[in-house]
Every structure is written in structure tokens, then in C-alpha cells.
Design a protein around this motif. Structure first.
Motif, PDB file in Angstrom:
ATOM      1  N   VAL A 185       4.276  10.353   4.674  1.00 40.57           N
ATOM      2  CA  VAL A 185       3.056   9.607   4.354  1.00 40.57           C
ATOM      3  C   VAL A 185       1.817  10.493   4.427  1.00 40.57           C
ATOM      4  O   VAL A 185       0.697  10.012   4.275  1.00 40.57           O
ATOM      5  N   ALA A 186       2.003  11.786   4.665  1.00 38.48           N
ATOM      6  CA  ALA A 186       0.859  12.697   4.720  1.00 38.48           C
ATOM      7  C   ALA A 186       0.599  13.236   3.324  1.00 38.48           C
ATOM      8  O   ALA A 186       1.521  13.620   2.606  1.00 38.48           O
ATOM      9  N   LEU A 206       3.094  -8.534  -4.859  1.00 35.79           N
ATOM     10  CA  LEU A 206       2.123  -7.712  -5.581  1.00 35.79           C
ATOM     11  C   LEU A 206       1.609  -8.385  -6.848  1.00 35.79           C
ATOM     12  O   LEU A 206       0.837  -7.781  -7.596  1.00 35.79           O
ATOM     13  N   LEU A 207       2.017  -9.617  -7.088  1.00 36.36           N
ATOM     14  CA  LEU A 207       1.588 -10.327  -8.293  1.00 36.36           C
ATOM     15  C   LEU A 207       0.070 -10.388  -8.397  1.00 36.36           C
ATOM     16  O   LEU A 207      -0.506 -10.190  -9.464  1.00 36.36           O
ATOM     17  N   ALA A 208      -0.604 -10.690  -7.294  1.00 35.81           N
ATOM     18  CA  ALA A 208      -2.067 -10.823  -7.303  1.00 35.81           C
ATOM     19  C   ALA A 208      -2.737  -9.734  -6.461  1.00 35.81           C
ATOM     20  O   ALA A 208      -3.871  -9.887  -6.031  1.00 35.81           O
ATOM     21  N   ARG A 209      -2.023  -8.632  -6.215  1.00 38.06           N
ATOM     22  CA  ARG A 209      -2.571  -7.558  -5.383  1.00 38.06           C
ATOM     23  C   ARG A 209      -2.393  -6.214  -6.074  1.00 38.06           C
ATOM     24  O   ARG A 209      -1.395  -5.986  -6.758  1.00 38.06           O
ATOM     25  N   SER A 210      -3.345  -5.336  -5.873  1.00 38.40           N
ATOM     26  CA  SER A 210      -3.243  -3.975  -6.391  1.00 38.40           C
ATOM     27  C   SER A 210      -2.629  -3.029  -5.361  1.00 38.40           C
ATOM     28  O   SER A 210      -2.050  -2.006  -5.723  1.00 38.40           O
ATOM     29  N   TYR A 211      -2.775  -3.364  -4.066  1.00 40.80           N
ATOM     30  CA  TYR A 211      -2.267  -2.515  -2.989  1.00 40.80           C
ATOM     31  C   TYR A 211      -1.558  -3.364  -1.935  1.00 40.80           C
ATOM     32  O   TYR A 211      -1.700  -4.587  -1.914  1.00 40.80           O
ATOM     33  N   ILE A 212      -0.799  -2.711  -1.070  1.00 40.26           N
ATOM     34  CA  ILE A 212      -0.043  -3.427  -0.041  1.00 40.26           C
ATOM     35  C   ILE A 212      -0.990  -4.178   0.887  1.00 40.26           C
ATOM     36  O   ILE A 212      -0.777  -5.348   1.222  1.00 40.26           O
ATOM     37  N   THR A 213      -2.050  -3.527   1.333  1.00 48.05           N
ATOM     38  CA  THR A 213      -3.079  -4.182   2.143  1.00 48.05           C
ATOM     39  C   THR A 213      -4.447  -3.705   1.688  1.00 48.05           C
ATOM     40  O   THR A 213      -4.598  -2.555   1.270  1.00 48.05           O
ATOM     41  N   GLY A 214      -5.428  -4.581   1.765  1.00 55.30           N
ATOM     42  CA  GLY A 214      -6.800  -4.192   1.459  1.00 55.30           C
ATOM     43  C   GLY A 214      -7.045  -3.981  -0.022  1.00 55.30           C
ATOM     44  O   GLY A 214      -6.262  -4.376  -0.892  1.00 55.30           O
ATOM     45  N   GLU A 264      -7.984  -0.826  -1.362  1.00 60.10           N
ATOM     46  CA  GLU A 264      -7.849   0.566  -1.746  1.00 60.10           C
ATOM     47  C   GLU A 264      -6.500   1.084  -1.260  1.00 60.10           C
ATOM     48  O   GLU A 264      -5.885   0.517  -0.363  1.00 60.10           O
ATOM     49  N   ALA A 265      -6.035   2.149  -1.892  1.00 60.29           N
ATOM     50  CA  ALA A 265      -4.761   2.739  -1.489  1.00 60.29           C
ATOM     51  C   ALA A 265      -4.864   3.266  -0.051  1.00 60.29           C
ATOM     52  O   ALA A 265      -5.875   3.839   0.336  1.00 60.29           O
ATOM     53  N   SER A 266      -3.813   3.032   0.726  1.00 55.57           N
ATOM     54  CA  SER A 266      -3.838   3.425   2.135  1.00 55.57           C
ATOM     55  C   SER A 266      -2.453   3.912   2.564  1.00 55.57           C
ATOM     56  O   SER A 266      -1.509   3.959   1.771  1.00 55.57           O
ATOM     57  N   LYS A 267      -2.352   4.240   3.864  1.00 52.98           N
ATOM     58  CA  LYS A 267      -1.063   4.688   4.398  1.00 52.98           C
ATOM     59  C   LYS A 267      -0.007   3.595   4.307  1.00 52.98           C
ATOM     60  O   LYS A 267       1.187   3.888   4.274  1.00 52.98           O
ATOM     61  N   ASP A 268      -0.439   2.333   4.261  1.00 51.33           N
ATOM     62  CA  ASP A 268       0.526   1.238   4.095  1.00 51.33           C
ATOM     63  C   ASP A 268       1.252   1.380   2.762  1.00 51.33           C
ATOM     64  O   ASP A 268       2.472   1.160   2.671  1.00 51.33           O
ATOM     65  N   ASP A 269       0.518   1.753   1.712  1.00 54.65           N
ATOM     66  CA  ASP A 269       1.144   1.965   0.402  1.00 54.65           C
ATOM     67  C   ASP A 269       2.103   3.147   0.443  1.00 54.65           C
ATOM     68  O   ASP A 269       3.194   3.102  -0.147  1.00 54.65           O
ATOM     69  N   LEU A 270       1.714   4.209   1.172  1.00 57.37           N
ATOM     70  CA  LEU A 270       2.578   5.389   1.256  1.00 57.37           C
ATOM     71  C   LEU A 270       3.873   5.081   1.996  1.00 57.37           C
ATOM     72  O   LEU A 270       4.935   5.586   1.639  1.00 57.37           O
ATOM     73  N   ILE A 271       3.786   4.238   3.028  1.00 57.01           N
ATOM     74  CA  ILE A 271       4.987   3.893   3.805  1.00 57.01           C
ATOM     75  C   ILE A 271       5.990   3.142   2.936  1.00 57.01           C
ATOM     76  O   ILE A 271       7.183   3.443   2.910  1.00 57.01           O
ATOM     77  N   VAL A 272       5.494   2.143   2.183  1.00 54.16           N
ATOM     78  CA  VAL A 272       6.385   1.370   1.319  1.00 54.16           C
ATOM     79  C   VAL A 272       6.892   2.239   0.172  1.00 54.16           C
ATOM     80  O   VAL A 272       8.070   2.188  -0.208  1.00 54.16           O
ATOM     81  N   HIS A 273       6.008   3.082  -0.371  1.00 51.76           N
ATOM     82  CA  HIS A 273       6.386   3.986  -1.468  1.00 51.76           C
ATOM     83  C   HIS A 273       7.503   4.928  -1.012  1.00 51.76           C
ATOM     84  O   HIS A 273       8.487   5.147  -1.730  1.00 51.76           O
ATOM     85  N   TRP A 315       2.521  -0.898  -9.448  1.00 55.92           N
ATOM     86  CA  TRP A 315       2.006  -0.367  -8.175  1.00 55.92           C
ATOM     87  C   TRP A 315       2.608   1.001  -7.883  1.00 55.92           C
ATOM     88  O   TRP A 315       1.903   1.929  -7.486  1.00 55.92           O
ATOM     89  N   TYR A 316       3.924   1.158  -8.052  1.00 56.26           N
ATOM     90  CA  TYR A 316       4.623   2.408  -7.741  1.00 56.26           C
ATOM     91  C   TYR A 316       4.074   3.555  -8.582  1.00 56.26           C
ATOM     92  O   TYR A 316       3.793   4.642  -8.060  1.00 56.26           O
ATOM     93  N   ASN A 317       3.889   3.331  -9.882  1.00 50.58           N
ATOM     94  CA  ASN A 317       3.372   4.375 -10.764  1.00 50.58           C
ATOM     95  C   ASN A 317       1.934   4.752 -10.395  1.00 50.58           C
ATOM     96  O   ASN A 317       1.545   5.917 -10.480  1.00 50.58           O
ATOM     97  N   HIS A 318       1.158   3.742  -9.987  1.00 47.85           N
ATOM     98  CA  HIS A 318      -0.230   4.002  -9.603  1.00 47.85           C
ATOM     99  C   HIS A 318      -0.289   4.876  -8.344  1.00 47.85           C
ATOM    100  O   HIS A 318      -1.048   5.859  -8.292  1.00 47.85           O
ATOM    101  N   ILE A 319       0.508   4.538  -7.338  1.00 51.56           N
ATOM    102  CA  ILE A 319       0.517   5.335  -6.099  1.00 51.56           C
ATOM    103  C   ILE A 319       1.054   6.740  -6.368  1.00 51.56           C
ATOM    104  O   ILE A 319       0.534   7.730  -5.834  1.00 51.56           O
ATOM    105  N   THR A 320       2.073   6.855  -7.213  1.00 47.29           N
ATOM    106  CA  THR A 320       2.610   8.170  -7.571  1.00 47.29           C
ATOM    107  C   THR A 320       1.534   9.028  -8.216  1.00 47.29           C
ATOM    108  O   THR A 320       1.405  10.222  -7.916  1.00 47.29           O
ATOM    109  N   ALA A 321       0.727   8.421  -9.114  1.00 40.43           N
ATOM    110  CA  ALA A 321      -0.345   9.160  -9.779  1.00 40.43           C
ATOM    111  C   ALA A 321      -1.411   9.596  -8.774  1.00 40.43           C
ATOM    112  O   ALA A 321      -1.921  10.722  -8.840  1.00 40.43           O
ATOM    113  N   LEU A 322      -1.748   8.715  -7.830  1.00 39.42           N
ATOM    114  CA  LEU A 322      -2.743   9.073  -6.816  1.00 39.42           C
ATOM    115  C   LEU A 322      -2.260  10.247  -5.966  1.00 39.42           C
ATOM    116  O   LEU A 322      -3.039  11.150  -5.636  1.00 39.42           O
ATOM    117  N   LEU A 323      -0.981  10.238  -5.600  1.00 38.87           N
ATOM    118  CA  LEU A 323      -0.435  11.329  -4.803  1.00 38.87           C
ATOM    119  C   LEU A 323      -0.496  12.655  -5.561  1.00 38.87           C
ATOM    120  O   LEU A 323      -0.723  13.706  -4.976  1.00 38.87           O
TER     121      LEU A 323
END
Length: 234
Positions: A90-91, A21-29, A31-40, A57-65
Motif C-alpha cells: 500500500v506504499a 461502489l455503485l454510488a461511490r468513486s472511492y472505498i471511503t471518503g 479522494e483516493a486513500s490507503k483504503d483503496d490501496l488495501i482493497v486494490h 474503480w480498479y482502473n482508476h486506482i491503477t492509473a493513479l498508482l
């Protein structure tokens, strides 16, 4: 092809995820996706602040949820060595449902026939201030910058120079990918991507000169790198 991670609840697994995640904002792509939710969901607890990129990354996905949910489908991810992630994990609820639920909760707290107490007045003021602050934060713009960092001479250790640049940690500043570009006569410069939230850098730091936004971050990096070079540290 799906991205694979192994035992992300261990220090070794978290380190690999942090490097990823050094040079990435999300797991893939992009924008936030189900891939981020699976790892989260596969993480048994919030990661230690030692793993800077994973924590961001974790705090960002938590905020989006909590705020809007995640709708991107992703490219596929495999998490090995962790408990299986269920579909329910992941829903995310639709934004409209979340707002409706919040409205119902607010309605339950309103006493239409009683006088407003001091506690209720204070709670209403705090709610209004929170909404106002949230609105201001959403209005903040972001700037993406391709930063050139030139060495003192051909003997400068470019690896240590990049480490010095990335050592700058400011709220709202995120480092991206980097590369070395030939300048001439065997000298290479460092090109590194960075993204900043325009309203955040410099607001909590007592710098020796007034600076903010893109120029402020650039000046901060310049003075740190110049100091290290002048003392022969890089």
C-alpha cells in the motif's frame, strides 16, 4: 467505523463490492486513500468487466498508482478471506521520485555521440504525442448534474425506469445516488446524480442527432426512456 469486505476474489464478494461502489468513486471518503490501496492489493487479478463499478474503480486506482500515487489516509477498511496486505503493497512512491526515475531512464536511452536512428526518431515522436494527449486529457473539465426524470403517469414502474436510465453507458459518464421525489397526486419523479467528463460523451457514438456534454447525455437518456415508455416496457 471501518468498512469491511469479505472474500472479494469470489463472484459473491465482487458482486457486493460492485454494489458498494455503485454510488461511490472511492472505498471511503471523496479522494483516493490507503483504503483503496488495501482493497486494490487484496484483489488477486483485475476484475471482470461484468462488474462495471469495480472495474471502473480498479482502473482508476491503477492509473493513479502509475501517474501520481495515493496520499489520502482513509477511514479504515477490513478485507476478510484474502491474503494479508503488507505495508509495502500500500506504499506509493513520491511523485518527485517517480519523475526522477523516469528522467534517469530517459537519460540512459540517449546516445550523445551517435546519430539518431529512425527507430529513435519514431519513439521520440510517439512520446511527444503521448504527452500532448495526456495534457489535453488533464485539461478536460467535469460536470456534476442532478437529473430529474419524470414518469409518463402514476402507473410507470419507477424501478424499471431507473434501470433504463442507468443502462446508458458512455465513456466519461458515471452514475451516482438516486431517490424518488413526490410530485403530486401520487406521482413520484426520479432524481439521480451523474458526473461526466465534458470532452468524452458522444465522441464514439453515432447518435441520430448532434449532441455532446451535459445536454447530449440528457437527450440520450430522454430518448431511451421515452422509447421504453411508448412501447409499454416500463
Amino acid at each position: 467505523m471501518a468498512v469491511a469486505f469479505h472474500d472479494i476474489n469470489s463472484a459473491v464478494g465482487l458482486k457486493k463490492l460492485d454494489d458498494y461502489l455503485l454510488a461511490r468513486s472511492y472505498i471511503t471518503g471523496y479522494e483516493a486513500s490507503k483504503d483503496d490501496l488495501i482493497v486494490h492489493a487484496a484483489l488477486s487479478k483485475p476484475p471482470s468487466s461484468e462488474f462495471v463499478n469495480v472495474s471502473r474503480w480498479y482502473n482508476h486506482i491503477t492509473a493513479l498508482l502509475r501517474i501520481s500515487g495515493v496520499s489520502g489516509q482513509g477511514s479504515g477498511v477490513i478485507v476478510e478471506g484474502s491474503a494479508p496486505v503488507t505495508e509495502e503493497a500500500v506504499a506509493t512512491p513520491p511523485v518527485a521520485d517517480t519523475k526522477a526515475s523516469a528522467a534517469e531512464d530517459d537519460d540512459d536511452d540517449v546516445d550523445l555521440f551517435g546519430e539518431e536512428t529512425e527507430e529513435e526518431k519514431k519513439a521520440a515522436e510517439e512520446r511527444a504525442a503521448s504527452i500532448k494527449a495526456s495534457t489535453k486529457k488533464k485539461e478536460s473539465g467535469k460536470s456534476s448534474v442532478l437529473l430529474d426524470v419524470k414518469p409518463w403517469d402514476d402507473e410507470t414502474d419507477m424501478k424499471k425506469l431507473e434501470e433504463a436510465v442507468r443502462s446508458v453507458h458512455i465513456e466519461g459518464l458515471h452514475w451516482g445516488a438516486s431517490k424518488l421525489v413526490a410530485v403530486g397526486y401520487g406521482i413520484k419523479k426520479l432524481q439521480i446524480m451523474l458526473t461526466i467528463v465534458d470532452d468524452l460523451p458522444s465522441t464514439k457514438y453515432d447518435w441520430s442527432m448532434e449532441c455532446s456534454g451535459v445536454r447530449g447525455v440528457a437527450r440520450k437518456i430522454f430518448y431511451i426512456c421515452s422509447f421504453l415508455v411508448s412501447w409499454g416496457m416500463i
